[in-house]
Design a protein around this motif. Sequence first.
Motif, PDB file in Angstrom:
ATOM      1  N   THR A  23      -3.284  -3.046  58.688  1.00 58.70           N
ATOM      2  CA  THR A  23      -3.971  -4.000  57.821  1.00 58.70           C
ATOM      3  C   THR A  23      -4.751  -5.007  58.658  1.00 58.70           C
ATOM      4  O   THR A  23      -5.916  -5.310  58.368  1.00 58.70           O
ATOM      5  CB  THR A  23      -2.962  -4.735  56.910  1.00 58.70           C
ATOM      6  OG1 THR A  23      -2.254  -3.764  56.149  1.00 58.70           O
ATOM      7  CG2 THR A  23      -3.655  -5.707  55.988  1.00 58.70           C
ATOM      8  N   ALA A  24      -4.117  -5.517  59.714  1.00 57.14           N
ATOM      9  CA  ALA A  24      -4.796  -6.475  60.583  1.00 57.14           C
ATOM     10  C   ALA A  24      -5.960  -5.808  61.317  1.00 57.14           C
ATOM     11  O   ALA A  24      -7.048  -6.388  61.421  1.00 57.14           O
ATOM     12  CB  ALA A  24      -3.809  -7.062  61.593  1.00 57.14           C
ATOM     13  N   ALA A  25      -5.757  -4.601  61.805  1.00 56.51           N
ATOM     14  CA  ALA A  25      -6.832  -3.887  62.511  1.00 56.51           C
ATOM     15  C   ALA A  25      -7.973  -3.571  61.560  1.00 56.51           C
ATOM     16  O   ALA A  25      -9.151  -3.673  61.924  1.00 56.51           O
ATOM     17  CB  ALA A  25      -6.284  -2.600  63.141  1.00 56.51           C
ATOM     18  N   GLY A  26      -7.667  -3.200  60.327  1.00 59.27           N
ATOM     19  CA  GLY A  26      -8.704  -2.894  59.345  1.00 59.27           C
ATOM     20  C   GLY A  26      -9.529  -4.100  58.973  1.00 59.27           C
ATOM     21  O   GLY A  26     -10.735  -3.980  58.707  1.00 59.27           O
ATOM     22  N   SER A  27      -8.935  -5.277  58.964  1.00 61.60           N
ATOM     23  CA  SER A  27      -9.704  -6.476  58.640  1.00 61.60           C
ATOM     24  C   SER A  27     -10.560  -6.923  59.826  1.00 61.60           C
ATOM     25  O   SER A  27     -11.555  -7.603  59.652  1.00 61.60           O
ATOM     26  CB  SER A  27      -8.767  -7.609  58.217  1.00 61.60           C
ATOM     27  OG  SER A  27      -7.961  -8.009  59.314  1.00 61.60           O
TER      28      SER A  27
END
Length: 94
Positions: A23-27
Amino acid sequence: MSITTDLSAKLTSLLSYIASFFTAAGSYVNDMDIGVLVGVLCAVFTAFINWFYQNRKRQGEKHIQTLQAQLLAKQLQHIEQERCSHVLDDIHKD
């Protein structure tokens, strides 16, 4: 607590950390970064596949050369045997 409860708690915790990471990498990553990454991965994959098949081709060519050398050696041996038998026939005739 039982062993299965400990294992399921650890597995759930691990999965939640993995989901949080993605989730953090995708944002953080935008569409262009993903496109560049996919392009680089495709280029590396293509280079690996090319190397793999070129290596197999070289091995096949070496095998063919070995077989041709063996065939030529046997043909030469056969020619020498025929020549020797003709010489022996000539000697016995005299």
